[in-house]
Design a protein around this motif. Structure first.
Motif, PDB file in Angstrom:
ATOM      1  N   SER A  43       0.817  -1.199   0.000  1.00 31.77           N
ATOM      2  CA  SER A  43       0.000   0.000   0.000  1.00 31.77           C
ATOM      3  C   SER A  43       0.862   1.266   0.000  1.00 31.77           C
ATOM      4  N   LEU A  44       0.253   2.378  -0.406  1.00 29.18           N
ATOM      5  CA  LEU A  44       0.965   3.653  -0.442  1.00 29.18           C
ATOM      6  C   LEU A  44       1.441   4.051   0.948  1.00 29.18           C
ATOM      7  N   ASP A  45       0.603   3.829   1.949  1.00 25.90           N
ATOM      8  CA  ASP A  45       0.997   4.148   3.327  1.00 25.90           C
ATOM      9  C   ASP A  45       2.198   3.309   3.760  1.00 25.90           C
ATOM     10  N   ALA A  46       2.180   2.025   3.368  1.00 30.20           N
ATOM     11  CA  ALA A  46       3.287   1.138   3.729  1.00 30.20           C
ATOM     12  C   ALA A  46       4.575   1.591   3.050  1.00 30.20           C
ATOM     13  N   LYS A  56       5.294   4.692   2.073  1.00 26.92           N
ATOM     14  CA  LYS A  56       5.734   5.943   2.703  1.00 26.92           C
ATOM     15  C   LYS A  56       6.466   5.655   4.016  1.00 26.92           C
ATOM     16  N   LYS A  57       5.938   4.690   4.771  1.00 26.98           N
ATOM     17  CA  LYS A  57       6.579   4.305   6.028  1.00 26.98           C
ATOM     18  C   LYS A  57       7.951   3.678   5.753  1.00 26.98           C
ATOM     19  N   LYS A  86      10.396   6.400   4.822  1.00 26.61           N
ATOM     20  CA  LYS A  86      10.768   7.168   6.015  1.00 26.61           C
ATOM     21  C   LYS A  86      11.790   6.400   6.851  1.00 26.61           C
TER      22      LYS A  86
END
Length: 277
Positions: free
Chosen positions: A18-21, A23-24, A27
């Protein structure tokens, strides 16, 4: 972990994972000593594995071009991250200034620097900052406090907040790739510049650069990089270089190439690298 380069496009809502994964993950990689953030343009981010250039490619393809993480183009497009400035110890206090050893992170490597703060009343916007980029001293002999002390003292007595970064691999500052560490010195200075807003006494919009010999070379590279970044460029008010090194490839070929494992059978191993720098 097997990839040499990792690329992210952080705007794809249908991305897997996923996009959130992602991004994490990106980071986390910014703070991972095993990777260097080498390119950032909008939502496109690229990382390089640390120590990649220590690996020998048995049969490289003739048309293969490796992205060199310290070329001007790469340095101009990568991200520099504001880091916390930690006072490690107080060194000296006299009538004119206080002196400290500080630390900050650069490419997830712990770096040390000298910081002198004038004892005079702090101006409304903070003291002007001068970064002293020191010349070559054998890294094991370099001393955060005493190397270039007459120069740091001079500017401190003239009401500048003085910062003298060690650079990676010098003194006690960490390094991940000794063979190419000198190419990373401008990165340490650029990350320090980005971190000035975390020094309460500093005016992060009034920065001056001073460079001698190798430090002059570093200053010139920093100026070339910030020249393509108006947000940083407007903060640097002036720079001076004293007897700067101006041919990094000549220095590298004479001092390092004969000692590297990958050049034992091919003295021109890095020839193409310098063509793109």
């Amino acid at each position: 972990d097997k990839a040499d380069y990792i690329f992210f496009l952080l705007n794809d809502l249908s991305a897997q994972p996923s996009l959130d994964a992602q991004k994490k993950m990106a980071k986390n990689m910014e703070n991972d000593k095993n990777y260097i953030l080498i390119f950032k343009s909008g939502d496109f981010i690229a990382f390089k594995k640390q120590n990649l250039y220590k690996d020998i490619i048995p049969n490289p393809k003739n048309e293969q071009i490796n992205l060199f993480p310290y070329s001007i183009t790469t340095l101009s497009n990568r991200k520099y991250i504001s880091q916390n400035i930690k006072i490690e110890k107080s060194v000296e206090e006299n009538l004119e200034f206080k002196s400290y050893v500080i630390s900050f992170n650069s490419d997830s490597l712990k770096q040390y620097a000298l910081m002198n703060i004038p004892n005079t009343k702090k101006p409304e916007n903070g003291f002007p900052v001068i970064i002293i980029n020191h010349g070559f001293i054998e890294p094991n002999d370099y001393d955060t406090i005493n190397s270039y002390k007459s120069i740091t003292d001079y500017f401190s007595k003239n009401e500048y907040l003085v910062l003298k970064p060690d650079y990676r691999g010098n003194g006690k500052s960490e390094v991940a790739d000794k063979a190419l560490m000198r190419f990373g010195y401008p990165v340490d200075v650029l990350n320090l510049i980005e971190s000035l807003n975390n020094i309460p006494q500093a005016n992060s919009n009034q920065i001056y650069l001073y460079g001698h010999s190798m430090g002059g070379e570093i200053t010139l590279i920093v100026l070339e990089v910030v020249g393509k970044n108006p947000q940083i460029l407007t903060k640097i008010k002036a720079a001076v270089v004293w007897a700067p090194v101006t041919d990094l490839s000549d220095w590298f070929n004479k001092s390092h190439v004969p000692c590297l494992q990958e050049t034992k059978n091919n003295m021109n191993y890095y020839a193409d690298t310098f063509k793109i720098m």
